[in-house]
Design an enzyme around this catalytic site. Sequence first.
Site, mmCIF file in Angstrom:
data_model
loop_
_atom_site.group_PDB
_atom_site.id
_atom_site.type_symbol
_atom_site.label_atom_id
_atom_site.label_comp_id
_atom_site.label_asym_id
_atom_site.label_seq_id
_atom_site.Cartn_x
_atom_site.Cartn_y
_atom_site.Cartn_z
ATOM 1 N N LYS A 277 -4.296 32.215 62.677
ATOM 2 C CA LYS A 277 -5.833 31.959 62.289
ATOM 3 C C LYS A 277 -6.453 31.967 63.901
ATOM 4 O O LYS A 277 -6.003 31.852 64.774
ATOM 5 C CB LYS A 277 -5.671 30.517 61.827
ATOM 6 C CG LYS A 277 -7.004 30.307 60.978
ATOM 7 C CD LYS A 277 -6.653 30.801 59.468
ATOM 8 C CE LYS A 277 -7.915 30.340 58.646
ATOM 9 N NZ LYS A 277 -7.743 30.571 57.155
ATOM 10 N N GLY B 146 -17.009 21.828 42.625
ATOM 11 C CA GLY B 146 -17.249 22.995 43.628
ATOM 12 C C GLY B 146 -17.420 24.354 42.700
ATOM 13 O O GLY B 146 -16.106 24.858 42.692
ATOM 14 N N VAL B 147 -18.532 24.976 42.342
ATOM 15 C CA VAL B 147 -18.531 26.202 41.491
ATOM 16 C C VAL B 147 -19.256 27.075 42.587
ATOM 17 O O VAL B 147 -20.342 27.749 42.152
ATOM 18 C CB VAL B 147 -19.195 25.983 40.275
ATOM 19 C CG1 VAL B 147 -18.188 25.730 39.260
ATOM 20 C CG2 VAL B 147 -20.377 25.277 40.288
ATOM 21 N N GLY B 148 -18.496 27.480 43.762
ATOM 22 C CA GLY B 148 -19.044 28.433 44.537
ATOM 23 C C GLY B 148 -18.415 29.636 44.306
ATOM 24 O O GLY B 148 -17.971 30.239 43.262
ATOM 25 N N VAL C 149 -15.092 30.873 44.371
ATOM 26 C CA VAL C 149 -13.912 30.818 43.703
ATOM 27 C C VAL C 149 -14.178 29.911 42.597
ATOM 28 O O VAL C 149 -13.736 30.430 41.662
ATOM 29 C CB VAL C 149 -12.707 30.335 44.682
ATOM 30 C CG1 VAL C 149 -11.445 30.189 43.691
ATOM 31 C CG2 VAL C 149 -12.592 30.925 46.238
#
Length: 362
Positions: free
Chosen positions: A80, A180-182, A184
């Site tokens: 990373k 969280g409805v971003g 993904v």
Amino acid sequence: MSVFSHPAYDNHEEVAFYHDAKSGLKAIIAVHNTNLGPALGGCRMWPYADDAEALNDVLRLSRGMTYKSAMSGLKLGGGKSVIIGDPRKQKTPELLHAMGDFLNTLGGRYITAEDSGTSVADMKIIGERSEFVSGVIAGQEHGGDPSPSTAYGVFVGLKAAAQHRWGREDLNGMKVSIQGVGNVGFRLAKLLKEAGAELFVTDIFQENIDRAVNELGATAVGADEIFDLDVDMFAPCALGAILNDKTIERLKVGAIAGAANNQLAEERHAQVLKERGILYTPDYVINAGGIIDVYYQQVGQAKGEYDAGQVKSHIETIATTMHEVFERAEESGETTAHIADRVAEERFGHEDALNNSDSAAA
Ligand code: NAD
């Protein structure tokens, strides 16, 4: 700031620090393990409070990538990178080019892709300087963004969890809550809606909630209320550490299956969930659709090929892996999180797994 004795060091093969005075780039690349192949993992840009916070983040995330790739059957290691800075104010083409120069110093041992604070467009700029960039495949509907594949993988894993927990072959009428409805979470909600599930959603942005309510007929709930709902499954798709001492005791769900990284606040919370009879789907197994997609982008890049069918089939193996984890956890009485770690360690040849002939043979 210690490195070798850092609590998250965990036998990293390489940790590199880079500073480019001209562009202001300050970045760290961590390569955790390359037993299975070059380390692939996203490049996060974040206004870290200090260097220690950046180091902690990159070490934890890079180790996680080793486990995720091994678990997904990819010939990839884990790594990373982090850029220290505010992506809205400090990101310039010069800084991204300097990041490309930094990547080149590792000669391909680490390959980068988009992450929080970086986009497909940024990867294209880094790619002007370095070949060690993925997640930018040209001509694809998703333009290299791995989110649709991540959502599909979560959908596949969630179905496997429902099958294991309730012997269900479909999701018709199942109640699923999504935090969280971003990128993904919204795509997952769409797939669940198509499969006949009843949706309950929350987000911190009203426009994201409105989109799920208006387009998918979801029921909106408060940000804190999401933990108290009387639903079948919970899909965390926002933040890490949301499964903790305060939230787990409130949950009434039978299974948890979502995209967020590092959902358990501490390892011991896997045991707390088990004791409460909640089936936990280990996050790095279920959210691997994105890395699978990025892997195929990377191997296809040189030939200008990307086989969407092959990517979809590979993502669907998440279900097989999930069943293996669930069954081994049931047989051994251990938590699904612990079993997932063991299976991954066997796959990438972690010393502990190799020294334990029982688990290495399993
Ligand atoms: P995103 O930023 O597009 O979506 C996250 C959503 O969660 C946003 O709409 C945000 O407003 C909402 N949110 C933030 N805090 C919240 C809170 N306290 N309560 C409710 N909602 C909240 O990110 P994403 O790409 O959809 O990723 C979601 C999660 O999945 C992240 O944890 C990410 O690390 C993980 N993940 C994403 C991918 C990928 O391919 N995008 C791959 C693996 C893991």
